[in-house]
Design a protein around this motif. Structure first.
Motif, PDB file in Angstrom:
ATOM      1  N   ALA A 110      -2.010  -3.880  -3.779  1.00  0.00           N
ATOM      2  CA  ALA A 110      -2.397  -5.205  -3.280  1.00  0.00           C
ATOM      3  C   ALA A 110      -3.776  -5.603  -3.812  1.00  0.00           C
ATOM      4  CB  ALA A 110      -2.380  -5.223  -1.756  1.00  0.00           C
ATOM      5  N   ILE A 111      -4.710  -4.671  -3.759  1.00  0.00           N
ATOM      6  CA  ILE A 111      -6.071  -4.963  -4.239  1.00  0.00           C
ATOM      7  C   ILE A 111      -6.069  -5.200  -5.751  1.00  0.00           C
ATOM      8  CG2 ILE A 111      -8.384  -3.969  -4.554  1.00  0.00           C
ATOM      9  CD1 ILE A 111      -7.879  -2.516  -1.808  1.00  0.00           C
ATOM     10  N   PHE A 112      -5.407  -4.307  -6.504  1.00  0.00           N
ATOM     11  CA  PHE A 112      -5.335  -4.478  -7.961  1.00  0.00           C
ATOM     12  C   PHE A 112      -4.603  -5.761  -8.328  1.00  0.00           C
ATOM     13  CE2 PHE A 112      -5.409   0.435  -8.643  1.00  0.00           C
ATOM     14  CZ  PHE A 112      -6.766   0.460  -8.356  1.00  0.00           C
ATOM     15  N   ALA A 113      -3.576  -6.120  -7.556  1.00  0.00           N
ATOM     16  CA  ALA A 113      -2.820  -7.342  -7.842  1.00  0.00           C
ATOM     17  C   ALA A 113      -3.690  -8.583  -7.655  1.00  0.00           C
ATOM     18  CB  ALA A 113      -1.580  -7.422  -6.953  1.00  0.00           C
ATOM     19  N   VAL A 114      -4.539  -8.570  -6.642  1.00  0.00           N
ATOM     20  CA  VAL A 114      -5.467  -9.689  -6.426  1.00  0.00           C
ATOM     21  C   VAL A 114      -6.457  -9.771  -7.587  1.00  0.00           C
ATOM     22  CG1 VAL A 114      -7.380 -10.520  -4.985  1.00  0.00           C
ATOM     23  CG2 VAL A 114      -5.234  -9.759  -3.922  1.00  0.00           C
ATOM     24  N   ILE A 115      -7.017  -8.626  -7.969  1.00  0.00           N
ATOM     25  CA  ILE A 115      -8.053  -8.601  -9.010  1.00  0.00           C
ATOM     26  C   ILE A 115      -7.478  -8.841 -10.399  1.00  0.00           C
ATOM     27  CG2 ILE A 115      -9.757  -7.121 -10.164  1.00  0.00           C
ATOM     28  CD1 ILE A 115     -10.114  -5.705  -7.392  1.00  0.00           C
ATOM     29  N   LEU A 116      -6.375  -8.148 -10.735  1.00  0.00           N
ATOM     30  CA  LEU A 116      -5.867  -8.164 -12.108  1.00  0.00           C
ATOM     31  C   LEU A 116      -4.743  -9.159 -12.367  1.00  0.00           C
ATOM     32  CD1 LEU A 116      -5.834  -4.291 -12.636  1.00  0.00           C
ATOM     33  CD2 LEU A 116      -7.565  -5.931 -13.421  1.00  0.00           C
ATOM     34  N   ALA A 118      -4.186 -11.947 -10.146  1.00  0.00           N
ATOM     35  CA  ALA A 118      -4.496 -13.182  -9.413  1.00  0.00           C
ATOM     36  C   ALA A 118      -3.456 -13.489  -8.336  1.00  0.00           C
ATOM     37  CB  ALA A 118      -4.647 -14.361 -10.376  1.00  0.00           C
ATOM     38  N   GLU A 119      -2.834 -12.455  -7.776  1.00  0.00           N
ATOM     39  CA  GLU A 119      -1.894 -12.649  -6.677  1.00  0.00           C
ATOM     40  C   GLU A 119      -2.678 -12.877  -5.394  1.00  0.00           C
ATOM     41  OE1 GLU A 119       0.992  -9.511  -6.482  1.00  0.00           O
ATOM     42  OE2 GLU A 119       1.702  -9.896  -8.532  1.00  0.00           O
ATOM     43  N   ARG A 120      -2.087 -13.590  -4.457  1.00  0.00           N
ATOM     44  CA  ARG A 120      -2.753 -13.903  -3.202  1.00  0.00           C
ATOM     45  C   ARG A 120      -1.827 -13.586  -2.030  1.00  0.00           C
ATOM     46  NH1 ARG A 120      -6.554 -13.220  -5.726  1.00  0.00           N
ATOM     47  NH2 ARG A 120      -7.783 -14.761  -6.818  1.00  0.00           N
ATOM     48  N   GLU A 125       0.783 -10.452   5.227  1.00  0.00           N
ATOM     49  CA  GLU A 125       0.881  -9.339   4.277  1.00  0.00           C
ATOM     50  C   GLU A 125      -0.376  -8.471   4.316  1.00  0.00           C
ATOM     51  OE1 GLU A 125       3.819 -11.394   0.962  1.00  0.00           O
ATOM     52  OE2 GLU A 125       1.675 -11.832   0.917  1.00  0.00           O
ATOM     53  N   TRP A 126      -1.550  -9.093   4.382  1.00  0.00           N
ATOM     54  CA  TRP A 126      -2.792  -8.328   4.484  1.00  0.00           C
ATOM     55  C   TRP A 126      -2.819  -7.501   5.762  1.00  0.00           C
ATOM     56  CZ3 TRP A 126      -5.275  -6.807   0.598  1.00  0.00           C
ATOM     57  CH2 TRP A 126      -5.545  -7.626  -0.498  1.00  0.00           C
ATOM     58  N   LEU A 127      -2.274  -8.054   6.851  1.00  0.00           N
ATOM     59  CA  LEU A 127      -2.218  -7.313   8.109  1.00  0.00           C
ATOM     60  C   LEU A 127      -1.369  -6.048   7.933  1.00  0.00           C
ATOM     61  CD1 LEU A 127      -2.990  -7.212  11.109  1.00  0.00           C
ATOM     62  CD2 LEU A 127      -0.920  -8.542  11.581  1.00  0.00           C
TER      63      LEU A 127
END
Length: 143
Positions: A110-116, A118-120, A125-127
């Motif tokens: 999830a973290i890599f997807a946001v950074i690399l 640009a997924e949001r 989902e964050w919960l």
């Protein structure tokens, strides 16, 4: 089993497993997923070659773009590193602790997807991702 050496290997396994997903996501663009799996999975090359050929999905992998091939190779390397770390962790620690910690890859993806990528992820989902992370911490700190 009082040593926590397994924890380092389990955490490294999670990092490499997360990278596997991210690198595959980037590398698979414009290529059949079965062919991408063939390129990534040298260990089962004979089985996948037969499957890809039989299903009519075979194309010359050298006609794929260098970016696609490059990311598929990186994804395969991350997969191998994850397996090495996971088996080392399993050798040194309890499976009931190692396996859940390996799933920290869910949080890292999830973290890599946001950074690399640009997924949001949504708030819900964050919960869920946070609950997975909390579970990993609880398991890691259990005596």
């Amino acid at each position: 089993m009082n040593s926590y050496g397994w924890l380092i290997w389990a955490l490294l396994s999670a990092v490499f497993a997360a990278l596997t997903t991210i690198l595959a996501k980037i590398g698979i663009q414009g290529v059949d997923s079965d062919l991408a799996t063939l390129i990534r999975t040298i260990v089962i090359v004979v089985v996948l070659t037969g499957f890809v050929w039989f299903t009519g999905k075979w194309t010359n992998p050298f006609t794929l773009g260098s970016k696609t091939l490059g990311f598929l190779v990186l994804s395969a390397l991350a997969t191998g590193a994850s397996w090495v770390c996971y088996f080392r962790a399993l050798q040194q620690g309890d499976a009931a602790k190692v396996a859940p910690i390996d799933k920290l890859s869910v949080v890292l993806v999830a973290i890599f997807a946001v950074i690399l990528l640009a997924e949001r992820p949504s708030l819900r989902e964050w919960l869920g991702i946070g609950f997975v992370g909390a579970g990993v911490v609880i398991i890691a700190l259990a005596k």
